[in-house]
Design a protein around this motif. Sequence first.
Motif, PDB file in Angstrom:
ATOM      1  N   ILE A   1       8.360  19.164  16.776  1.00  0.00           N
ATOM      2  CA  ILE A   1       8.215  18.355  17.987  1.00  0.00           C
ATOM      3  C   ILE A   1       8.307  16.867  17.656  1.00  0.00           C
ATOM      4  O   ILE A   1       8.938  16.091  18.385  1.00  0.00           O
ATOM      5  N   LYS A   2       7.699  16.467  16.549  1.00  0.00           N
ATOM      6  CA  LYS A   2       7.747  15.060  16.146  1.00  0.00           C
ATOM      7  C   LYS A   2       9.175  14.626  15.860  1.00  0.00           C
ATOM      8  O   LYS A   2       9.611  13.543  16.303  1.00  0.00           O
ATOM      9  N   VAL A   3       9.935  15.445  15.138  1.00  0.00           N
ATOM     10  CA  VAL A   3      11.328  15.114  14.823  1.00  0.00           C
ATOM     11  C   VAL A   3      12.162  15.046  16.100  1.00  0.00           C
ATOM     12  O   VAL A   3      12.955  14.114  16.304  1.00  0.00           O
ATOM     13  N   LEU A   4      11.989  16.035  16.990  1.00  0.00           N
ATOM     14  CA  LEU A   4      12.733  16.048  18.247  1.00  0.00           C
ATOM     15  C   LEU A   4      12.413  14.819  19.099  1.00  0.00           C
ATOM     16  O   LEU A   4      13.300  14.225  19.726  1.00  0.00           O
ATOM     17  N   ARG A   5      11.134  14.436  19.124  1.00  0.00           N
ATOM     18  CA  ARG A   5      10.734  13.271  19.911  1.00  0.00           C
ATOM     19  C   ARG A   5      11.390  12.000  19.389  1.00  0.00           C
ATOM     20  O   ARG A   5      11.915  11.187  20.170  1.00  0.00           O
TER      21      ARG A   5
ATOM     22  N   ASN B   1      14.117  11.786  17.567  1.00  0.00           N
ATOM     23  CA  ASN B   1      15.562  11.862  17.796  1.00  0.00           C
ATOM     24  C   ASN B   1      15.906  11.536  19.252  1.00  0.00           C
ATOM     25  O   ASN B   1      16.998  11.021  19.547  1.00  0.00           O
ATOM     26  N   ALA B   2      14.971  11.865  20.156  1.00  0.00           N
ATOM     27  CA  ALA B   2      15.194  11.581  21.576  1.00  0.00           C
ATOM     28  C   ALA B   2      14.852  10.140  21.934  1.00  0.00           C
ATOM     29  O   ALA B   2      15.058   9.715  23.080  1.00  0.00           O
ATOM     30  N   GLY B   3      14.330   9.392  20.969  1.00  0.00           N
ATOM     31  CA  GLY B   3      13.997   7.996  21.205  1.00  0.00           C
ATOM     32  C   GLY B   3      12.777   7.797  22.082  1.00  0.00           C
ATOM     33  O   GLY B   3      12.659   6.784  22.782  1.00  0.00           O
TER      34      GLY B   3
ATOM     35  N   LEU C   1      12.866  16.888  25.453  1.00  0.00           N
ATOM     36  CA  LEU C   1      13.261  16.543  24.090  1.00  0.00           C
ATOM     37  C   LEU C   1      14.681  16.969  23.758  1.00  0.00           C
ATOM     38  O   LEU C   1      15.153  16.738  22.639  1.00  0.00           O
ATOM     39  N   GLY C   2      15.346  17.592  24.731  1.00  0.00           N
ATOM     40  CA  GLY C   2      16.699  18.081  24.458  1.00  0.00           C
ATOM     41  C   GLY C   2      16.722  19.123  23.359  1.00  0.00           C
ATOM     42  O   GLY C   2      17.637  19.153  22.526  1.00  0.00           O
ATOM     43  N   ALA C   3      15.706  19.982  23.357  1.00  0.00           N
ATOM     44  CA  ALA C   3      15.565  20.962  22.272  1.00  0.00           C
ATOM     45  C   ALA C   3      16.505  22.146  22.419  1.00  0.00           C
ATOM     46  O   ALA C   3      16.618  22.964  21.493  1.00  0.00           O
ATOM     47  N   GLY C   4      17.140  22.278  23.565  1.00  0.00           N
ATOM     48  CA  GLY C   4      18.115  23.346  23.738  1.00  0.00           C
ATOM     49  C   GLY C   4      17.553  24.743  23.623  1.00  0.00           C
ATOM     50  O   GLY C   4      18.241  25.660  23.171  1.00  0.00           O
ATOM     51  N   GLY C   5      16.283  24.911  24.016  1.00  0.00           N
ATOM     52  CA  GLY C   5      15.682  26.239  23.975  1.00  0.00           C
ATOM     53  C   GLY C   5      14.929  26.553  22.706  1.00  0.00           C
ATOM     54  O   GLY C   5      14.316  27.626  22.592  1.00  0.00           O
ATOM     55  N   VAL C   6      14.931  25.626  21.742  1.00  0.00           N
ATOM     56  CA  VAL C   6      14.238  25.876  20.467  1.00  0.00           C
ATOM     57  C   VAL C   6      12.735  26.047  20.689  1.00  0.00           C
ATOM     58  O   VAL C   6      12.107  26.954  20.120  1.00  0.00           O
ATOM     59  N   LEU C   7      12.149  25.187  21.517  1.00  0.00           N
ATOM     60  CA  LEU C   7      10.711  25.270  21.746  1.00  0.00           C
ATOM     61  C   LEU C   7      10.345  26.439  22.648  1.00  0.00           C
ATOM     62  O   LEU C   7       9.351  27.134  22.395  1.00  0.00           O
ATOM     63  N   THR C   8      11.125  26.671  23.701  1.00  0.00           N
ATOM     64  CA  THR C   8      10.823  27.805  24.577  1.00  0.00           C
ATOM     65  C   THR C   8      10.979  29.127  23.835  1.00  0.00           C
ATOM     66  O   THR C   8      10.287  30.101  24.148  1.00  0.00           O
TER      67      THR C   8
END
Length: 287
Positions: free
Chosen positions: A29-33, A35-37, A76-83
């Motif tokens: 989550i930290k990396v995704l955040r 990367n999302a700025g 975060l634009g995770a593309g389903g990774v978190l869900t």
Amino acid sequence: MSGNEEERPERPSEVDGTAHLFRALGKIIKVLRKNAGLSQAELADATHCSEDLVSSVERGVRTPQPDFLIRADPVLGAGGVLTASVDDVREALARARVRHPDWFRSFAKEEAEAVALHYYAVQAVPGILQTRTYAEAVFRHRRPLYDEETLEKRISDRISRQVILDKWPAPTLSFVIEEAVLRRPLCGVEAFREQMRRLIEVAQRRTVHLQVLPFDCTEHPGLEGAFTLLTPKGRREVAYIESYSHARLITDPEEVRTYTERYGIIRAQALTSHESLDLIEKMLGEL
């Protein structure tokens, strides 16, 4: 008594990878955040939670709840990774409720499912309010000493119980903490500042009532020690007490009534929630 579950021997049922899963998710989550700025505050706003929760999740000291993961994924634009991790998180949370030592399991189960919880603390910050560093200090200095593996399991088990704070609908939650607890920086001054900030964050929640019993309260009915009152859904209130290696879940209505009466008087003698928050903030400023 220091949070309820540290005084008995290790049991095989306590061993699982739940804590590792939550720490790994926090790092993702930290990396995704980043990367999302987004800042932690911006992610908190977008997911309708507190900035402290985001920070705690990223550091692996709070559990990322399924609802949070579902809301955070598109932000975060995770593309389903978190869900995609939601089912695993739900399974891990279910395991967390039963992985505690056999002697503690009945209390842990009742605590996780209770509709009302009231904690009176006299020696240490209640377990479900402890930061990871504070919990480590509590466990590391017990006697006889734990080995490093058992120490890590004890800390992870304690942190896993804190999912109660993020449940919705929320249970009724109240805490009365002796002022002496807040005057003893068990984990060192810097780490204790983090613990005090954690108490302030929790005390500001509308789902929590946190009070401090001040030094100048010279007479009160809680001198026999700490205890917890909990109300299971659809059942009568029960009490839990613990002293060194002896723990007891009390179900006898008349005996429970005495603890309920004690807690009511102690709450009446304690500072109000607002006064308590002011005192904790003042004490933090003095550290």
